[in-house]
Design an enzyme around this catalytic site. Structure first.
Site, PDB file in Angstrom:
ATOM      1  N   TRP A  21     -22.098  29.387   6.703  1.00  0.00           N
ATOM      2  CA  TRP A  21     -22.628  30.101   5.537  1.00  0.00           C
ATOM      3  C   TRP A  21     -21.999  31.475   5.393  1.00  0.00           C
ATOM      4  CZ3 TRP A  21     -24.152  26.654   2.470  1.00  0.00           C
ATOM      5  CH2 TRP A  21     -24.781  25.500   2.951  1.00  0.00           C
ATOM      6  N   ASP A  25     -28.088  37.424   4.447  1.00  0.00           N
ATOM      7  CA  ASP A  25     -28.523  36.113   3.999  1.00  0.00           C
ATOM      8  C   ASP A  25     -29.592  35.662   4.999  1.00  0.00           C
ATOM      9  OD1 ASP A  25     -28.910  33.449   3.490  1.00  0.00           O
ATOM     10  OD2 ASP A  25     -26.813  32.853   3.712  1.00  0.00           O
ATOM     11  N   LYS A  52     -36.370  26.699   2.992  1.00  0.00           N
ATOM     12  CA  LYS A  52     -36.561  26.518   4.436  1.00  0.00           C
ATOM     13  C   LYS A  52     -37.872  27.165   4.890  1.00  0.00           C
ATOM     14  CE  LYS A  52     -31.678  26.640   4.400  1.00  0.00           C
ATOM     15  NZ  LYS A  52     -31.308  25.244   4.642  1.00  0.00           N
TER      16      LYS A  52
END
Ligand SMILES: Cc1ncc(COP(=O)(O)O)c(C=O)c1O
Length: 361
Positions: A103, A172, A196
């Site tokens: 990511w 993030d 999530k």
């Protein structure tokens, strides 16, 4: 099969059962509107109350002062990969990035499309991203320093954040937001896809500090400008109403049922501790992340062979434990034990793993 399985999915992931039950109970007639939350206007008082409560709860859970703004956007965390540099990196300005996995790599790639001044100041790629880099030197003058707080795929997490010498951190936090108490004062911008730890897919939480907001470009398409969304309190266009509603319920659950972030953090430590202690005691299972970099949210491990890993995942599924397959890019196994995954689910998993090693080890 029981009605609900133990859900170890990496995302979209488990939601707290009381939240799902509340959604179910309120679905047909939300707050006496005679309509479901899926059918009401985003400009209605009933929805604005939900939105404002969600914003207030994010602020109270993190203890944020008025200089921080909370908005709910669309396009996933992946949109933030380009939206943040697009807003903040005016020509000539630069930013630091730390690369700790898939990511982060994507965030760097997107930022580089928009700026030639992206410094990758640290990376754990040399050992397949199994650790969090230390002793990082930041570049003086950078507008921000970006990192991924929890690496969902590689199972690593920053235990503490580096001292940037005044450069605002940008994170993030898609896969560990609100998993523990956290002082956000070093952070200028935080974003997290909801699916999530926060709610359903389709909504992204963004927290931005006033000084970074002041530095944002204003000559951008409205939907891509942080200033638009902050000035309109997430209501510039139709926001993801249902997603924000679920987030509000999840935040209420963290605050009122769990007891806030201290309690959430203790519970997550207990869950992760149980699983890692077990893994450390059995040669059959090999955790893949360095000990000091292990994630509390995504526990990644290998078995002696790929065949055994496949057998393990299939056998777990038969016993109503889902989502244990590692990410397709790395293989192995992964138990995602986000906030909403109960201690009982982890205890059940550990019992199953004991039995699996007894019969196959
Ligand atoms: C840490 C992290 N960042 C970003 C993403 C991508 O998020 P989205 O699908 O919301 O764009 C994910 C998805 O799994 C993730 O785990």
């Amino acid at each position: 099969m029981t009605e609900r399985i133990y859900n170890f999915n990496p995302g979209p992931a488990a939601l707290p059962l009381p939240v799902l039950e509340e959604i179910q109970a309120d679905l047909l007639n939300f707050k006496n509107t005679g309509m479901s939350i899926l059918e009401i206007s985003h400009r209605s008082g009933a929805f604005e109350a939900v939105l404002n409560d969600a914003v207030a709860r994010v602020k109270s859970l993190f203890g944020l002062p008025d200089s921080y703004h909370v908005v709910f956007l669309q396009g996933g965390a992946s949109t933030q990969f380009f939206m943040a540099p697009m807003n903040l990196l005016k020509p000539g300005l630069s930013a630091d990035y730390v690369n700790t996995g898939t990511w982060s790599t994507k965030a760097i790639k997107e930022a580089r499309l928009l700026s030639q001044n992206i410094h990758v100041i640290a990376s754990s790629e040399d050992r397949n991203f199994c650790y969090i880099p230390k002793n990082i030197q930041f570049t003086s003058g950078s507008v921000y320093a970006h990192l991924t707080s929890n690496n969902t795929i590689k199972g690593t997490q920053w235990a503490e954040f580096p001292d940037t010498d005044g450069i605002p951190l940008m994170a993030d936090m898609s896969s560990d937001i609100l998993c523990r108490p956290l002082d956000l004062s070093p952070f200028g911008l935080v974003y997290a896809g909801a699916q999530k730890n926060l709610g359903p897919a389709g909504v992204t939480l963004v927290i931005i500090r006033q000084d970074l907001l002041d530095r944002c470009r204003v000559d951008l398409p409205s939907m891509l400008s942080y200033q638009t969304h902050v000035s309109k309190n997430s209501l510039y266009n139709t926001p993801p109403v249902f997603g924000i509603y679920v987030i509000q319920l999840v935040l209420k659950w963290i605050e009122e049922t769990i007891g806030g972030l201290e309690a959430m953090g203790r519970l997550n430590e207990q869950k992760a501790g149980l699983l890692y202690d077990f893994l450390d005691g059995e040669d059959f299972y090999q955790p893949t992340a360095d000990r000091d970099s292990r994630s509390m949210m995504n526990v990644t491990f290998r078995l002696p062979t790929v065949d055994l890993e496949n057998e393990f995942v299939a056998a777990a599924q038969k016993q109503e434990m889902g989502g244990l397959k590692g990410h397709r890019s790395v293989g192995g196994c992964r138990a995602s034990i986000y906030n909403a995954v109960a201690l009982e689910a982890v205890e059940t998993l550990v019992s199953f793993m004991k039995e699996f090693v007894r019969t196959r080890g």
